[in-house]
Design a protein around this motif. Structure first.
Motif, PDB file in Angstrom:
ATOM      1  N   ILE A 179      42.787  45.226  33.340  1.00 51.67           N
ATOM      2  CA  ILE A 179      42.705  45.279  34.876  1.00 51.67           C
ATOM      3  C   ILE A 179      42.851  46.808  35.515  1.00 51.67           C
ATOM      4  CG2 ILE A 179      45.029  45.068  35.590  1.00 51.67           C
ATOM      5  CD1 ILE A 179      43.593  42.735  37.570  1.00 51.67           C
ATOM      6  N   GLY A 180      43.028  47.827  34.470  1.00 52.04           N
ATOM      7  CA  GLY A 180      42.936  49.142  35.072  1.00 52.04           C
ATOM      8  C   GLY A 180      44.247  49.635  35.685  1.00 52.04           C
ATOM      9  N   LEU A 197      36.943  50.767  40.889  1.00 50.22           N
ATOM     10  CA  LEU A 197      37.903  49.969  40.456  1.00 50.22           C
ATOM     11  C   LEU A 197      38.254  48.703  41.516  1.00 50.22           C
ATOM     12  CD1 LEU A 197      39.560  49.676  37.602  1.00 50.22           C
ATOM     13  CD2 LEU A 197      41.177  51.031  38.663  1.00 50.22           C
ATOM     14  N   ALA A 198      38.491  49.375  42.535  1.00 42.75           N
ATOM     15  CA  ALA A 198      38.854  48.087  43.522  1.00 42.75           C
ATOM     16  C   ALA A 198      38.034  47.171  43.784  1.00 42.75           C
ATOM     17  CB  ALA A 198      39.137  49.077  44.900  1.00 42.75           C
ATOM     18  N   GLU A 199      36.656  47.765  43.651  1.00 41.40           N
ATOM     19  CA  GLU A 199      35.376  46.590  43.875  1.00 41.40           C
ATOM     20  C   GLU A 199      35.436  45.760  42.638  1.00 41.40           C
ATOM     21  OE1 GLU A 199      33.164  45.933  46.049  1.00 41.40           O
ATOM     22  OE2 GLU A 199      32.206  44.745  44.811  1.00 41.40           O
ATOM     23  N   ARG A 212      37.988  44.868  40.914  1.00 45.72           N
ATOM     24  CA  ARG A 212      39.109  44.084  40.928  1.00 45.72           C
ATOM     25  C   ARG A 212      38.865  42.925  41.727  1.00 45.72           C
ATOM     26  NH1 ARG A 212      43.592  48.823  41.097  1.00 45.72           N
ATOM     27  NH2 ARG A 212      43.778  49.012  38.870  1.00 45.72           N
ATOM     28  N   GLU A 216      47.818  46.536  44.205  1.00 50.22           N
ATOM     29  CA  GLU A 216      46.775  47.283  43.764  1.00 50.22           C
ATOM     30  C   GLU A 216      45.704  46.481  43.162  1.00 50.22           C
ATOM     31  OE1 GLU A 216      48.509  50.522  41.379  1.00 50.22           O
ATOM     32  OE2 GLU A 216      46.574  51.157  40.641  1.00 50.22           O
ATOM     33  N   VAL A 217      46.345  45.368  42.029  1.00 52.46           N
ATOM     34  CA  VAL A 217      45.414  44.537  41.654  1.00 52.46           C
ATOM     35  C   VAL A 217      44.658  43.670  42.757  1.00 52.46           C
ATOM     36  CG1 VAL A 217      45.292  42.316  40.485  1.00 52.46           C
ATOM     37  CG2 VAL A 217      46.440  44.205  39.522  1.00 52.46           C
ATOM     38  N   MET A 218      45.100  43.461  43.728  1.00 55.56           N
ATOM     39  CA  MET A 218      44.256  42.942  45.007  1.00 55.56           C
ATOM     40  C   MET A 218      43.415  43.967  45.783  1.00 55.56           C
ATOM     41  SD  MET A 218      47.046  40.033  46.383  1.00 55.56           S
ATOM     42  CE  MET A 218      48.176  41.139  46.684  1.00 55.56           C
ATOM     43  N   SER A 219      43.202  45.341  45.268  1.00 52.13           N
ATOM     44  CA  SER A 219      42.624  46.172  46.181  1.00 52.13           C
ATOM     45  C   SER A 219      42.989  46.291  47.648  1.00 52.13           C
ATOM     46  CB  SER A 219      41.145  45.906  46.296  1.00 52.13           C
ATOM     47  OG  SER A 219      40.678  45.697  44.767  1.00 52.13           O
TER      48      SER A 219
END
Lengths: 274, 301
Positions: free
Chosen positions: A71-72, A96-98, A100, B168-171
């Motif tokens: 998941i980075g 990465l945000a995109e 995720r 972070e995982v949920m952006s």
């Protein structure tokens, strides 16, 4: 039946090899060290679309570290990790945000934000990253809470719910964006057998309902048997066995025999035999 | 021993003979040399690389907060909550401490001034002391010990329990979501509480002046007010008031950034959270004191 490989499934003999576009996660020769401690030593595997891969192994063998790489949250020292065709370590923050947004992650202890209610925890990723209206978000939150069988928990704070409910909320939060890939980090940790069974059934239900791909880090054989299509055993940062779930428990690999113990292995063999 | 004494005496006399007015450049240079020496000492004690990295990460965090200030509208709910937690919940502490600080300043200076019949100077001294230094400093110390430690503990707990990783995982941008409302709230709270602290301190000084130092209430208040009215050379506003408020706004920002950074760096369970909390309070107070000197130097030189 695929023969069990000591370093991974013997892909040359696989009857149906998934096409490159069907591979959701591709991990190749990943190495990771923390100081002098080498945690991952050349891990390689692939997960096809709609499949669920279980990662088993003793404590400290690098299972959760591997999941965090996918998941980075961590970058490998060497090797490549591709998720949905994109090389994760080379992605920028916004890329990465995109990416995720199409992934869900269920943390060991739930990792719910303590000062938000259950409903606010679920709504958070949608409020931050989507243009959905408040009513649409509420609808989606209610739908996911119903999916994990806790429709009335929305107004409670994480401190007011049990460990099992936290796991359910964690799963619901991971599902809120309808992800293509879900990563579970020890979803049964700290739960009694009855609640564990309920969580396992829920994970299976979610996979069937959403058709998503999943990676599950878990110690418990029951969870692996219920949820996963194939299993990978890690030992000292290396892949020891990688096989479909029914073959995995029939393997005579000495490390697997040692890990499961004779009783558990015999039971699993019996259960998985057709 | 006699040899030592005679050497010291000859050195002293030689120094007196050669003593002269220091050159002008020395007056400008010595604060920098002094600060550089202190910085060198700190780096030597704590390890240059760790200290430099910590300072760098805090400066970076401050920059990240500044460029996200426009997110405040979106975070107004959390801003209001932080204003309540930092401001209203600390009000009684500021009132109590400010009152006694004003009384102490008044008593200490009043006893000496009364020996020379200069009691009429008590009001201006207490007012200037509270508005320039004691009000902003005491408020900052209270906020560092209460709100700063709470911030570090809260964010530290989120860090060790994977809540930050979950964001972070949920952006979710954790700087915008967590840090911006907390730092900005402290930058608003600190000057507001400083005004409260200044006011209650001056009033407390007035109580001591009238009850123990034979100064009339009206005279005390009038002289204190006159002192605070004097305008600055650059900005035509009461100098002591705006200088104190400017300082306290900076103190609030420093406490917020330092405490949040300590929380974000917390690792290793409850022990790590405890360490980050104590580091937040320690570093906040050090930053407040050092920045206080430089701001005083810049504002009153």
């Amino acid at each position: 039946m695929n023969p069990v490989s000591e370093t991974g499934p013997d892909r040359a003999q696989e009857p149906e090899r998934p096409g490159a576009q069907d591979i959701v996660v591709r991990v190749h020769d990943v190495h990771k060290a923390f100081g002098a401690h080498q945690v991952l030593r050349g891990i390689s595997f692939e997960v096809a679309r709609g499949r669920c891969l279980g990662l088993m192994g003793g404590s400290g063998t690098g299972k959760s570290v591997l999941l965090r790489h996918v998941i980075g949250l961590m970058r490998p020292d060497r090797g490549s990790i591709e998720v949905m065709g994109r090389d994760v370590p080379s992605l920028t923050g916004s890329e990465l945000a995109e990416m995720r947004r199409h992934m869900g992650y269920v943390f060991q202890e739930g990792a719910l934000v303590a000062w938000l209610t259950v409903a606010e925890n679920l709504a958070l990723p949608l409020k931050e990253n989507s243009d959905l209206s408040a009513s649409d978000i509420d609808e989606k939150v209610a739908e996911k809470l119903a999916l994990v069988h806790i429709p009335d928990a929305g107004r409670k704070f994480p401190s007011e719910i049990s460990g099992g409910m936290k796991k359910r909320v964690g799963i619901a939060r991971a599902l809120i964006t309808d992800p293509a890939l879900i990563l579970y980090d020890e979803p049964n940790a700290g739960l009694d057998p009855e609640i564990s069974r309920a969580i396992n059934d829920l994970m299976r239900e979610v996979s069937d309902h959403m058709g998503s791909t999943a990676l599950v880090v878990e110690h418990r054989v029951e969870c692996i048997e219920t949820v996963c299509d194939e299993v990978l055993l890690l030992d000292k940062g290396e892949v020891v066995v990688h096989a479909p779930v029914d073959e995995f428990f029939q393997s005579d690999n000495p490390r697997l025999v040692e890990f499961l113990g004779p009783d558990l292995r015999a039971r699993s063999k019996k259960r998985t035999q057709p | 021993m006699s040899v030592v004494y005679s050497s010291c005496a000859s050195f002293a006399s030689a120094s007196n003979v050669s003593a002269a007015t220091p050159p002008e450049w020395w007056a400008t240079l010595w604060p920098f040399l002094f600060a550089a020496s202190i910085a060198y000492l700190v780096f030597q004690l704590a390890g240059f690389r760790d200290t430099a990295a910590a300072i760098g990460s805090r400066i970076e965090l401050a920059g990240q907060v500044m460029v996200r200030t426009h997110h405040l509208l979106k975070r107004r709910r959390w801003l209001m909550e932080q204003l309540y937690r930092g401001g209203i919940q600390n009000l009684h502490v500021v009132l109590l401490v400010g009152l006694f600080i004003g009384m102490i300043v008044c008593l200490q200076t009043g006893i000496e001034l009364s020996k020379f019949g200069q009691q009429d100077q008590i009001g201006p001294i207490v007012a200037a002391g509270m508005a320039r230094e004691m009000g902003p400093f005491i408020t900052a110390v209270i906020l560092a010990a209460t709100t700063g430690s709470a911030l570090a503990a809260e964010i530290g707990t989120m860090s060790v329990s994977d809540e930050l990783a979950a964001l972070e995982v949920m952006s979710v941008d954790r700087i915008s979501f967590l840090i911006v409302p907390r730092v900005i709230a402290l930058m608003i709270i600190c000057p507001l509480l400083t005004v409260v602290c200044d006011t209650i301190g001056i009033l407390g000084g007035g109580l001591v002046a009238t009850s123990q130092l034979n100064v009339g209430w009206a005279q005390y208040i009038e002289s204190a007010y006159e002192m605070l009215e004097s305008k600055g050379a650059v900005i035509p506003l009461p100098m002591d008031v705006y200088a104190g408020l400017l300082k306290s706004t900076v103190f609030g920002g420093l406490i917020g950034v330092v405490s949040c950074a300590s929380g974000l760096e917390a690792r290793g369970g409850a022990l790590g959270v405890g360490r980050s909390t104590s580091r937040a309070v320690r570093d906040s107070i050090i930053c407040v004191i050092i920045s206080n000197y430089f701001m005083t130097w810049a504002l009153y030189r």
